[in-house]
Design a protein around this motif. Structure first.
Motif, short mmCIF file in Angstrom:
data_model
loop_
_atom_site.label_atom_id
_atom_site.label_comp_id
_atom_site.label_asym_id
_atom_site.label_seq_id
_atom_site.Cartn_x
_atom_site.Cartn_y
_atom_site.Cartn_z
N UNK A 69 33.80 30.88 32.04
CA UNK A 69 34.04 29.48 32.21
C UNK A 69 34.78 29.22 33.47
N UNK A 70 35.02 30.17 34.39
CA UNK A 70 35.68 29.98 35.74
C UNK A 70 34.95 31.03 36.61
N UNK A 71 33.52 30.87 36.80
CA UNK A 71 32.83 31.89 37.35
C UNK A 71 33.07 31.73 38.98
N UNK A 72 33.45 30.82 39.77
CA UNK A 72 34.00 30.75 41.29
C UNK A 72 35.48 31.01 41.29
N UNK A 73 36.29 31.57 40.21
CA UNK A 73 37.66 31.69 40.53
C UNK A 73 38.06 32.75 41.29
N UNK A 74 38.88 32.63 42.37
CA UNK A 74 39.40 33.54 42.98
C UNK A 74 40.99 33.85 42.34
N UNK A 75 40.96 35.22 41.79
CA UNK A 75 41.83 35.52 41.13
C UNK A 75 42.60 36.62 41.56
N UNK A 76 44.05 36.24 41.80
CA UNK A 76 44.95 37.09 42.20
C UNK A 76 45.71 38.04 40.97
N UNK A 77 45.92 39.13 40.84
CA UNK A 77 46.52 39.68 39.58
C UNK A 77 48.00 40.43 40.04
N UNK A 78 48.92 40.09 39.04
CA UNK A 78 50.15 40.55 39.31
C UNK A 78 50.29 41.90 38.53
N UNK A 79 50.86 42.81 39.27
CA UNK A 79 50.96 44.09 38.38
C UNK A 79 51.67 45.13 39.04
N UNK A 80 52.59 45.67 38.49
CA UNK A 80 53.49 46.70 39.04
C UNK A 80 52.74 48.04 39.53
N UNK A 81 51.34 47.98 39.36
CA UNK A 81 50.63 49.08 39.76
C UNK A 81 50.06 48.86 41.37
#
Length: 164
Positions: A69-81
């Motif tokens: 549903x969000x094919x063009x989304x620029x996604x940043x992921x928050x992670x301790x890794x």
């Protein structure tokens, strides 16, 4: 407009608080199921106060549904890794900032596929993580700062009290 994505959130008070932050900042909230609560629970409404009805929120049945549903989304992921710090990221308008569930974060198989977009909040010692609501606020306000808090009130006014 920015987007906050919660991957399988488990604690209703955290999601309620994050929802309130999203309303206060004009940010969309995306919830990827399964959720550890029902959206009509008292705890989520209590934490979100009377702002919950003003929230722009979308739910998805799973991560694949979110991607479809969000094919063009620029996604940043928050992670301790992550090797990168959130303040080094240049957040684009309309980007998506994803946070994982309280007990386990974002699954490693998703992180590995998106390693160039993973970021962390610095912490000392053996602390596993910060509270989810706090983490969202820290990163979201950095993204908003980078956009000069567009369309937000940036000045307050004191009201002089008459002491006589």
């Amino acid at each position: 407009m920015l987007n906050i994505v919660l991957f399988e959130p488990e604690i209703p008070a955290n999601t309620g608080n994050i929802g309130r932050t999203c309303v206060a900042t004009g940010t969309r909230l995306h919830l990827i199921e399964p959720l550890g609560f029902r959206l009509n629970e008292k705890a989520i409404k209590r934490a979100g106060m009377d702002y919950w009805d003003d929230l722009d929120v979308t739910t998805y049945i799973n991560y694949e549904d979110f991607l479809e549903k969000n094919p063009d989304a620029k996604i940043y992921m928050a992670t301790t890794k992550a090797p990168y710090v959130y303040s080094d990221v240049k957040f684009e308008e309309d980007c998506y900032i994803m946070f994982g569930k309280e007990s386990a974060g974002i699954p490693e198989e998703i992180l590995v596929q998106n390693k160039e977009n993973c970021m962390r909040i610095p912490m000392i010692g053996d602390i596993r993580s910060l509270n989810l609501g706090n983490s969202v606020a820290i990163v979201l306000y950095e993204a908003l700062r980078q956009h000069q808090f567009a369309h937000m009130n940036t000045e307050g006014h004191l009201h002089r009290l008459n002491w006589e």
